[in-house]
Scaffold this active site. Structure first.
Site, PDB file in Angstrom:
ATOM      1  CD  GLU A   1      -2.662   3.141  -5.397  1.00 32.29           C
ATOM      2  OE1 GLU A   1      -1.222   2.686  -5.551  1.00 32.29           O
ATOM      3  OE2 GLU A   1      -3.523   2.016  -5.515  1.00 32.29           O
TER       4      GLU A   1
ATOM      5  CG  ASP B   1       2.097  -2.414  -8.092  1.00 31.72           C
ATOM      6  OD1 ASP B   1       2.367  -2.263  -9.591  1.00 31.72           O
ATOM      7  OD2 ASP B   1       1.201  -3.549  -7.457  1.00 31.72           O
TER       8      ASP B   1
ATOM      9  CG  HIS C   1      -2.703  -1.376  -7.030  1.00 29.40           C
ATOM     10  ND1 HIS C   1      -3.255  -0.628  -5.433  1.00 29.40           N
ATOM     11  CD2 HIS C   1      -3.056  -2.350  -6.512  1.00 29.40           C
ATOM     12  CE1 HIS C   1      -3.912  -1.005  -4.716  1.00 29.40           C
ATOM     13  NE2 HIS C   1      -3.187  -2.383  -5.342  1.00 29.40           N
TER      14      HIS C   1
ATOM     15  NE  ARG D   1      -3.878  -1.013  -0.217  1.00 27.86           N
ATOM     16  CZ  ARG D   1      -4.565  -2.513  -1.077  1.00 27.86           C
ATOM     17  NH1 ARG D   1      -2.952  -2.647  -2.258  1.00 27.86           N
ATOM     18  NH2 ARG D   1      -5.165  -3.498  -1.430  1.00 27.86           N
TER      19      ARG D   1
HETATM   20  P1  NAI Z   1      -2.366 -11.150   4.455  1.00 29.38           P
HETATM   21  O1  NAI Z   1      -3.364 -10.464   5.253  1.00 29.38           O
HETATM   22  O2  NAI Z   1      -2.285 -12.410   3.952  1.00 29.38           O
HETATM   23  O3  NAI Z   1      -0.428 -11.175   5.226  1.00 29.38           O
HETATM   24  C1  NAI Z   1      -0.443 -10.040   5.892  1.00 29.38           C
HETATM   25  C2  NAI Z   1       0.528  -9.829   6.817  1.00 29.38           C
HETATM   26  O4  NAI Z   1       1.193  -8.436   7.870  1.00 29.38           O
HETATM   27  C3  NAI Z   1       0.317 -10.867   8.312  1.00 29.38           C
HETATM   28  O5  NAI Z   1       1.267 -12.059   8.528  1.00 29.38           O
HETATM   29  C4  NAI Z   1       0.239  -9.714   9.404  1.00 29.38           C
HETATM   30  O6  NAI Z   1       0.625 -10.431  10.154  1.00 29.38           O
HETATM   31  C5  NAI Z   1       1.180  -8.722   8.291  1.00 29.38           C
HETATM   32  N1  NAI Z   1       0.980  -7.556   9.291  1.00 29.38           N
HETATM   33  C6  NAI Z   1       0.066  -6.559   9.623  1.00 29.38           C
HETATM   34  N2  NAI Z   1       0.929  -5.918  10.227  1.00 29.38           N
HETATM   35  C7  NAI Z   1       2.184  -5.146  10.350  1.00 29.38           C
HETATM   36  C8  NAI Z   1       2.872  -4.775  10.575  1.00 29.38           C
HETATM   37  N3  NAI Z   1       2.402  -3.417  11.631  1.00 29.38           N
HETATM   38  N4  NAI Z   1       3.896  -4.552  11.133  1.00 29.38           N
HETATM   39  C9  NAI Z   1       4.553  -6.436  10.561  1.00 29.38           C
HETATM   40  N5  NAI Z   1       3.915  -7.061   9.815  1.00 29.38           N
HETATM   41  C10 NAI Z   1       2.696  -6.841   9.724  1.00 29.38           C
HETATM   42  O7  NAI Z   1      -2.297 -10.112   3.441  1.00 29.38           O
HETATM   43  P2  NAI Z   1      -1.646 -10.441   1.797  1.00 29.38           P
HETATM   44  O8  NAI Z   1      -2.696 -10.903   0.762  1.00 29.38           O
HETATM   45  O9  NAI Z   1      -0.328 -11.071   1.883  1.00 29.38           O
HETATM   46  O10 NAI Z   1      -0.885  -8.834   1.197  1.00 29.38           O
HETATM   47  C11 NAI Z   1      -0.105  -7.996   1.605  1.00 29.38           C
HETATM   48  C12 NAI Z   1      -0.348  -6.825   1.126  1.00 29.38           C
HETATM   49  O11 NAI Z   1      -0.586  -6.985  -0.499  1.00 29.38           O
HETATM   50  C13 NAI Z   1      -1.788  -6.251   1.840  1.00 29.38           C
HETATM   51  O12 NAI Z   1      -1.434  -4.396   1.841  1.00 29.38           O
HETATM   52  C14 NAI Z   1      -2.265  -6.432   0.275  1.00 29.38           C
HETATM   53  O13 NAI Z   1      -3.273  -4.795   0.589  1.00 29.38           O
HETATM   54  C15 NAI Z   1      -1.594  -5.905  -0.298  1.00 29.38           C
HETATM   55  N6  NAI Z   1      -2.232  -6.455  -1.957  1.00 29.38           N
HETATM   56  C16 NAI Z   1      -1.727  -5.481  -3.061  1.00 29.38           C
HETATM   57  C17 NAI Z   1      -1.700  -6.221  -4.945  1.00 29.38           C
HETATM   58  C18 NAI Z   1      -1.388  -5.641  -5.715  1.00 29.38           C
HETATM   59  O14 NAI Z   1      -1.689  -5.516  -6.617  1.00 29.38           O
HETATM   60  N7  NAI Z   1      -0.279  -4.944  -5.264  1.00 29.38           N
HETATM   61  C19 NAI Z   1      -2.912  -7.563  -4.841  1.00 29.38           C
HETATM   62  C20 NAI Z   1      -2.999  -7.703  -3.808  1.00 29.38           C
HETATM   63  C21 NAI Z   1      -3.273  -6.942  -1.990  1.00 29.38           C
END
Ligand code: NAI
Length: 327
Positions: A261, A256, A293, A232
């Site tokens: 955005e 990305d 993105h 993000r």
């Molecule tokens: P997820 O929920 O599976 O994993 C997120 C991880 O971050 C969890 O293990 C959680 O414990 C950890 N976390 C939360 N707050 C934290 C902090 N302050 N410090 C360290 N770790 C922390 O999420 P997922 O599916 O892996 O997505 C991760 C990111 O990717 C999200 O921001 C999501 O919005 C983004 N994303 C981006 C996409 C793109 O096209 N660029 C598409 C899909 C997701």
């Protein structure tokens, strides 16, 4: 069994919707626009509506309910664009359509490789038939330490992907995962700032980690550090980041996502004055790769969300157990 689909993209979703709806015995009402009060009447006769990330507020939800809608499915993982309380109060159920982490994880590794091999500058030169080498010397991933922040679905897949490159991988998360430990060492965040040559972000945006990368954390990093962000935009303070690119502290970046955005990405703004100075500056640097993105955007993703969102509507309408329901 009728479903109204909003934001149906003609170039990649429409044919799939038609094909899967036929398989599932569902009648479709397809609309290319986001749901708004002026097209909400298209939901009449449908117990389910199918949406993406546009705002689904209480007014729209009430209008859906008045048209007989009982279930809203979103072709996204997140559902914070839907007013869940209003939906609950109206007795409307909400479902999402998660897709696999590999698309974003692969894209992340691509951005890491493109950044350390100066691929943005290389492509710029070859486009101008400038085939010189000076200034394009890259680094090999096996010689570097990569810090992965956030080892959820995507971050853990990035760690796994990286294991094939022979680099040292450090990881940080609020919760550690056993399967990550075979490929990466969990360390405190400060060690990632101090020791990583490449830092990649994979956490959701929360109040706690807003501007996680700012002037203070950048100052702790190695000179020439590479930053990759497919999570993000607001995890990074753009002003501090730009200053660090300008003074050489940050050596390269693959972004990305950028701050503010929303409203820009996925629209054609080529004749407009860009209303995001930070993005304009970031795009101007030869060592920064910016994409709009789209790390998630693969054939597998489109097929998954179209199919699963329709299956979810069918399960709802048949009164069967629905793994995609979120409220
Ligand atoms: P997820 O929920 O599976 O994993 C997120 C991880 O971050 C969890 O293990 C959680 O414990 C950890 N976390 C939360 N707050 C934290 C902090 N302050 N410090 C360290 N770790 C922390 O999420 P997922 O599916 O892996 O997505 C991760 C990111 O990717 C999200 O921001 C999501 O919005 C983004 N994303 C981006 C996409 C793109 O096209 N660029 C598409 C899909 C997701």
């Amino acid at each position: 069994m009728q479903v109204t689909v909003y934001n149906c993209r003609p170039f990649d979703e429409k044919d799939l919707f038609i094909e899967y709806a036929k398989e599932l015995g569902i009648e479709l009402v397809l609309c290319a626009d986001a749901p708004e009060m002026n097209n909400v009447s298209l939901s009449k006769g449908s117990r389910c509506v199918n949406v993406i990330t546009s705002k689904i507020d209480a007014e729209l939800i009430h209008a859906f309910r008045d048209n007989g809608v009982e279930y809203i499915t979103t072709r996204t993982i997140g559902y914070d664009h839907i007013d869940l309380e209003a939906a609950k109060a109206c007795g409307i159920k909400v479902g999402n359509a998660p897709y696999g982490p590999n698309g974003v994880a692969d894209y992340t590794v691509m951005l890491i490789l493109m950044s350390i091999r100066k691929m943005g500058a290389i492509l710029g030169r070859t486009a101008l038939q400038d085939y010189t080498l000076a200034g394009l010397n890259g680094r090999e991933l096996r010689d570097l330490t990569v810090g992965v922040i956030g080892t959820g679905r995507i971050g853990a897949t990035v760690v796994h992907n990286l294991s094939g490159f022979g680099c040292r991988v450090m990881a940080f998360d609020l919760y550690e995962k056993e399967e990550v430990k075979q490929y990466a060492e969990y360390v405190p965040l400060t060690r990632i700032w101090q020791e990583a040559d490449v830092i990649t972000l994979h956490t959701p945006l929360t109040e706690d980690n807003h501007h996680l990368i700012d002037a203070n954390t950048i100052a702790q990093m190695k000179d020439g550090v590479v930053i990759v962000n497919t999570a993000r935009g607001a995890l990074i303070d753009s002003d501090a980041f730009i200053e660090a690119i300008e003074n050489g502290k940050i050596g390269a970046a693959g972004l990305d996502v950028v701050e503010n955005e929303f409203g820009l990405y996925y629209y054609d703004h080529k004749s407009d004055i860009l209303k995001n100075r930070e993005l304009a500056l970031l795009r101007s640097f030869p060592n920064v790769i910016v994409s709009h993105h789209m790390a998630f955007y693969t054939k597998n993703y489109v097929e998954t969300v179209v199919k699963d969102s329709l299956k979810s509507c069918k399960l709802y309408m048949e009164g069967k157990e629905n793994p995609w329901e979120v409220n």
